[in-house]
Design a protein around this motif. Structure first.
Motif, PDB file in Angstrom:
ATOM      1  N   LYS A 126      -8.355  -0.821  18.768  1.00  0.00           N
ATOM      2  CA  LYS A 126      -8.409   0.623  18.883  1.00  0.00           C
ATOM      3  C   LYS A 126      -8.967   1.042  20.247  1.00  0.00           C
ATOM      4  O   LYS A 126      -8.399   1.897  20.925  1.00  0.00           O
ATOM      5  CB  LYS A 126      -9.251   1.206  17.749  1.00  0.00           C
TER       6      LYS A 126
ATOM      7  N   ARG B 242      -6.726  -5.745   0.904  1.00  0.00           N
ATOM      8  CA  ARG B 242      -6.296  -4.830   1.976  1.00  0.00           C
ATOM      9  C   ARG B 242      -5.332  -3.776   1.435  1.00  0.00           C
ATOM     10  O   ARG B 242      -5.316  -2.642   1.892  1.00  0.00           O
ATOM     11  CB  ARG B 242      -5.687  -5.621   3.122  1.00  0.00           C
TER      12      ARG B 242
ATOM     13  N   ILE C 243      -4.177  -0.878   9.498  1.00  0.00           N
ATOM     14  CA  ILE C 243      -3.445  -2.124   9.309  1.00  0.00           C
ATOM     15  C   ILE C 243      -3.255  -2.320   7.805  1.00  0.00           C
ATOM     16  O   ILE C 243      -4.212  -2.544   7.070  1.00  0.00           O
ATOM     17  CB  ILE C 243      -4.190  -3.320   9.927  1.00  0.00           C
ATOM     18  N   LEU C 244      -1.996  -2.165   7.384  1.00  0.00           N
ATOM     19  CA  LEU C 244      -1.687  -2.284   5.961  1.00  0.00           C
ATOM     20  C   LEU C 244      -0.919  -3.584   5.730  1.00  0.00           C
ATOM     21  O   LEU C 244      -0.486  -4.232   6.677  1.00  0.00           O
ATOM     22  CB  LEU C 244      -0.834  -1.100   5.495  1.00  0.00           C
TER      23      LEU C 244
ATOM     24  N   GLN D 165      -0.007   0.539  11.832  1.00  0.00           N
ATOM     25  CA  GLN D 165       0.382   1.927  12.051  1.00  0.00           C
ATOM     26  C   GLN D 165      -0.580   2.571  13.033  1.00  0.00           C
ATOM     27  O   GLN D 165      -1.769   2.660  12.780  1.00  0.00           O
ATOM     28  CB  GLN D 165       0.380   2.680  10.730  1.00  0.00           C
TER      29      GLN D 165
ATOM     30  N   VAL E 141      -7.206   8.673  17.958  1.00  0.00           N
ATOM     31  CA  VAL E 141      -6.385   7.512  17.594  1.00  0.00           C
ATOM     32  C   VAL E 141      -6.648   7.122  16.142  1.00  0.00           C
ATOM     33  O   VAL E 141      -7.787   6.914  15.734  1.00  0.00           O
ATOM     34  CB  VAL E 141      -6.707   6.309  18.504  1.00  0.00           C
ATOM     35  N   ASN E 142      -5.570   7.062  15.383  1.00  0.00           N
ATOM     36  CA  ASN E 142      -5.659   6.592  14.005  1.00  0.00           C
ATOM     37  C   ASN E 142      -4.993   5.241  13.891  1.00  0.00           C
ATOM     38  O   ASN E 142      -3.798   5.119  14.137  1.00  0.00           O
ATOM     39  CB  ASN E 142      -4.950   7.568  13.071  1.00  0.00           C
TER      40      ASN E 142
ATOM     41  N   SER F 186       0.820  -1.214   0.000  1.00  0.00           N
ATOM     42  CA  SER F 186       0.000   0.000   0.000  1.00  0.00           C
ATOM     43  C   SER F 186       0.852   1.262   0.000  1.00  0.00           C
ATOM     44  O   SER F 186       0.447   2.291  -0.520  1.00  0.00           O
ATOM     45  CB  SER F 186      -0.908   0.071   1.224  1.00  0.00           C
TER      46      SER F 186
ATOM     47  N   ALA G 169      -9.191  -5.207  14.756  1.00  0.00           N
ATOM     48  CA  ALA G 169      -8.774  -3.814  14.623  1.00  0.00           C
ATOM     49  C   ALA G 169      -9.666  -2.868  15.435  1.00  0.00           C
ATOM     50  O   ALA G 169      -9.178  -1.951  16.090  1.00  0.00           O
ATOM     51  CB  ALA G 169      -8.772  -3.408  13.163  1.00  0.00           C
ATOM     52  N   LYS G 170     -10.964  -3.126  15.373  1.00  0.00           N
ATOM     53  CA  LYS G 170     -11.896  -2.272  16.096  1.00  0.00           C
ATOM     54  C   LYS G 170     -11.687  -2.405  17.607  1.00  0.00           C
ATOM     55  O   LYS G 170     -11.659  -1.429  18.343  1.00  0.00           O
ATOM     56  CB  LYS G 170     -13.335  -2.637  15.741  1.00  0.00           C
TER      57      LYS G 170
ATOM     58  N   ILE H 152     -11.966  -1.500   8.052  1.00  0.00           N
ATOM     59  CA  ILE H 152     -11.683  -0.729   9.256  1.00  0.00           C
ATOM     60  C   ILE H 152     -11.761   0.712   8.825  1.00  0.00           C
ATOM     61  O   ILE H 152     -10.812   1.257   8.288  1.00  0.00           O
ATOM     62  CB  ILE H 152     -10.258  -0.979   9.763  1.00  0.00           C
TER      63      ILE H 152
END
Ligand SMILES: Nc1ncnc2c1ncn2[C@@H]1O[C@H](COP(=O)(O)OP(=O)(O)O)[C@@H](O)[C@H]1O
Ligand SMILES: [Mg+2]
Lengths: 262, 80
Positions: free
Chosen positions: B31, A129, B53-54, B64, B49-50, A99, B27-28, A160
């Motif tokens: 966070k 993703r 997930i890449l 990140q 908060v950012n 990405s 992920a949720k 997300i």
């Protein structure tokens, strides 16, 4: 800065590429500078759909390898001046990229555009993703079929995102919905945790029209549905194409019965 | 009519059972857990908060996390 939409789905073949191409043409026709990016690497066919496969000089790999700038790789649509396509790569990928590389390319291009539409691969693997990392708004595409809706739900749970994903129901058949032979729009909307942004009817001319002559005629049902989606994206409203209207009332019922006899 | 009802019920059942086994829901949850830990030390809310997930070029997860806070919490919070 452009608004960047990733068009995605759980199941393949539901119409993502068709929607990226035709919605891109629609937005461009309305005067918005629009960029289409094909991230379905290997299975890419946006270039074919846009009729530009012979015009590609540089592709995404050349950009990543530094052989040209992202801007040099852009191809302008043959009909709509406001529409540009960033070419993907065919077949085997010589280099690996994630990405991060894609984001760098997009951020160098987005200042020239109002909208970026990203065609993502189906499913929830790496390719998906990688694509979703490149946009900030998501459009999940499904058809009214059980397996497609189920897979759409998986995608929606996997996204997300701060923003609720949008939903397009493609290949809707109003005649079947009225006869309770196909899940109707309301049931699909209620099943999925996404914000409906459009319903696109089934149309026999889809594949041929795009391959030969750009956008659909303004007075066709499919183009009306696309215009509504473009309008919703631009204005934040949510006017949804009624695919059953044509089959209601006296004439509509005749039309529906004729169709069921075919 | 009856057939469509059966299909609608199948759809509902599938969606519910799919949700029970979903790995990326992490992920949720992640966070909100990060917020819970950090808010002992900083003034933050969920919006600060950012989390991204890449996937990197080797197929590894690139997690990140970026957090912005207006203020640090005063020492008496962790005096003892
Ligand atoms: N609204 C529609 N009516 C009729 N055929 C459609 C419609 N949308 C897509 N199709 C057809 O479905 C097939 C798959 O579409 P495509 O856009 O390639 O799907 P995807 O990119 O999701 O794999 C193509 O042959 C396309 O012409
Ligand atoms: Mg496709």
């Amino acid at each position: 800065m452009a608004r960047k939409f990733v068009i995605t789905s759980g199941k393949g073949g539901v119409g993502k590429t068709t929607i990226v191409a035709s919605l891109g043409l629609t937005l461009a026709r309305l005067g918005y500078k629009t960029l289409l990016i094909d991230m379905d690497f290997g299975l890419n066919n946006l270039d074919v759909l846009m009729n530009i496969e012979n015009k590609i000089v540089y592709d995404i790999i050349d950009v990543i390898e530094g052989k040209c700038s992202p801007k040099q790789a852009l191809i302008q649509d043959l009909i709509e001046n406001n529409l540009y396509i960033f070419p993907s790569t065919h077949g085997f990928c010589r280099v690996k990229f994630g990405s991060r590389e894609l984001l760098a390319i997009i951020s160098s291009l987005e200042k020239y555009f109002d909208f970026v539409l990203i065609d993502s691969p189906a499913g929830i693997d790496g390719g998906f993703r990688r694509a979703i990392g490149c946009g900030d708004e998501y459009i999940v595409v499904t058809t009214p079929h059980l397996s497609a809706i189920r897979d759409a739900d998986k995608i929606i749970t996997n996204l997300i995102s701060e923003k609720k994903p949008y939903l397009i129901i493609n290949r809707a058949r109003g005649d079947l919905m009225l006869d309770s032979k196909m899940l109707n729009v309301k049931t699909i909307i209620n099943s999925l945790n996404a914000e409906i942004i459009g319903v696109i009817p089934e149309d026999d001319n889809v594949s041929l029209q795009l391959l030969t002559g750009g956008a659909f005629d303004e007075n066709t049902a499919i183009q009306k549905s696309l215009n509504m989606i473009a309008h919703n994206i631009i204005s934040g409203e949510n006017k949804i194409f009624d695919c059953t209207k044509k089959y209601r009332g006296f004439l509509g019922t005749i039309r529906k019965n004729l169709k069921s006899r075919l | 009519m009856k057939n469509l009802q059966i299909v609608e019920n199948r759809l509902k059942n599938m969606i519910v059972s799919d949700k029970k086994e979903n790995p990326m829901r992490i992920a949720k949850v992640l966070k909100s857990e990060i917020v819970n830990v950090l808010k002992n030390y900083f003034e933050i809310t969920c919006e600060d908060v950012n989390l991204d997930i890449l996937i990197d070029e080797n197929g590894k997860y690139d997690i990140q996390i970026n957090v912005l806070s207006r203020a640090i919490k005063i020492a008496n919070t962790f005096a003892d």
